[in-house]
Design a protein around this motif. Structure first.
Motif, PDB file in Angstrom:
ATOM      1  N   LEU A  59      17.222  79.895  22.942  1.00  0.00           N
ATOM      2  CA  LEU A  59      16.313  78.702  22.949  1.00  0.00           C
ATOM      3  C   LEU A  59      15.551  78.374  21.811  1.00  0.00           C
ATOM      4  O   LEU A  59      15.430  77.054  21.515  1.00  0.00           O
ATOM      5  CB  LEU A  59      15.773  78.623  24.221  1.00  0.00           C
ATOM      6  CG  LEU A  59      16.426  78.766  25.531  1.00  0.00           C
ATOM      7  CD1 LEU A  59      15.418  78.915  26.731  1.00  0.00           C
ATOM      8  CD2 LEU A  59      17.216  77.603  25.866  1.00  0.00           C
ATOM      9  N   LEU A  60      14.758  79.012  21.306  1.00  0.00           N
ATOM     10  CA  LEU A  60      14.079  78.818  20.160  1.00  0.00           C
ATOM     11  C   LEU A  60      14.989  78.424  18.937  1.00  0.00           C
ATOM     12  O   LEU A  60      14.561  77.851  18.119  1.00  0.00           O
ATOM     13  CB  LEU A  60      13.103  80.006  19.863  1.00  0.00           C
ATOM     14  CG  LEU A  60      11.814  80.239  20.913  1.00  0.00           C
ATOM     15  CD1 LEU A  60      11.255  81.415  20.610  1.00  0.00           C
ATOM     16  CD2 LEU A  60      11.130  78.857  20.949  1.00  0.00           C
ATOM     17  N   ASP A  61      16.071  79.206  18.876  1.00  0.00           N
ATOM     18  CA  ASP A  61      16.983  79.111  17.645  1.00  0.00           C
ATOM     19  C   ASP A  61      17.567  77.810  17.587  1.00  0.00           C
ATOM     20  O   ASP A  61      18.127  77.300  16.665  1.00  0.00           O
ATOM     21  CB  ASP A  61      17.811  80.253  17.587  1.00  0.00           C
ATOM     22  CG  ASP A  61      18.756  80.130  16.130  1.00  0.00           C
ATOM     23  OD1 ASP A  61      17.887  79.993  15.151  1.00  0.00           O
ATOM     24  OD2 ASP A  61      19.880  80.387  16.457  1.00  0.00           O
ATOM     25  N   SER A  62      17.793  77.186  18.970  1.00  0.00           N
ATOM     26  CA  SER A  62      18.765  75.901  19.118  1.00  0.00           C
ATOM     27  C   SER A  62      17.962  74.777  18.746  1.00  0.00           C
ATOM     28  O   SER A  62      18.134  73.438  18.594  1.00  0.00           O
ATOM     29  CB  SER A  62      19.190  75.761  20.429  1.00  0.00           C
ATOM     30  OG  SER A  62      18.082  75.700  21.293  1.00  0.00           O
ATOM     31  N   ARG A  63      16.537  74.771  18.543  1.00  0.00           N
ATOM     32  CA  ARG A  63      15.590  73.744  18.162  1.00  0.00           C
ATOM     33  C   ARG A  63      15.586  73.330  16.636  1.00  0.00           C
ATOM     34  O   ARG A  63      15.751  74.046  15.764  1.00  0.00           O
ATOM     35  CB  ARG A  63      14.361  73.893  18.606  1.00  0.00           C
ATOM     36  CG  ARG A  63      14.045  73.948  20.225  1.00  0.00           C
ATOM     37  CD  ARG A  63      12.872  74.243  20.775  1.00  0.00           C
ATOM     38  NE  ARG A  63      12.740  74.161  22.040  1.00  0.00           N
ATOM     39  CZ  ARG A  63      11.880  73.982  22.667  1.00  0.00           C
ATOM     40  NH1 ARG A  63      10.654  74.027  22.099  1.00  0.00           N
ATOM     41  NH2 ARG A  63      11.871  74.298  24.022  1.00  0.00           N
TER      42      ARG A  63
END
Length: 63
Positions: A59-63
């Motif tokens: 989730l953090l990488d997809s931002r």
């Protein structure tokens, strides 16, 4: 190709479930079912922790 992968994961899951059943049977016969269940709960909690960390990283990488 996807059908082969699906059946492979099904076979792996069935083998793991069968192994857990054999371990549970052995623990039952030796009177150690409480230790087995406690150990199983710890392993499941650790798997959930790792899965949560991977999900958070995704989730953090997809931002």
């Amino acid at each position: 190709m996807d059908a082969v992968r699906g059946s492979m994961w099904t076979m792996i899951g069935a083998a793991a479930a069968g192994y857990l059943l054999l371990l549970a049977r052995s623990a039952w016969k030796q009177g150690e079912m409480r230790q087995f269940l406690r150990s199983l709960a710890i392993v499941l909690a650790l798997c959930a922790l790792v899965a949560g960390a991977v999900l958070a990283a995704m989730l953090l990488d997809s931002r």
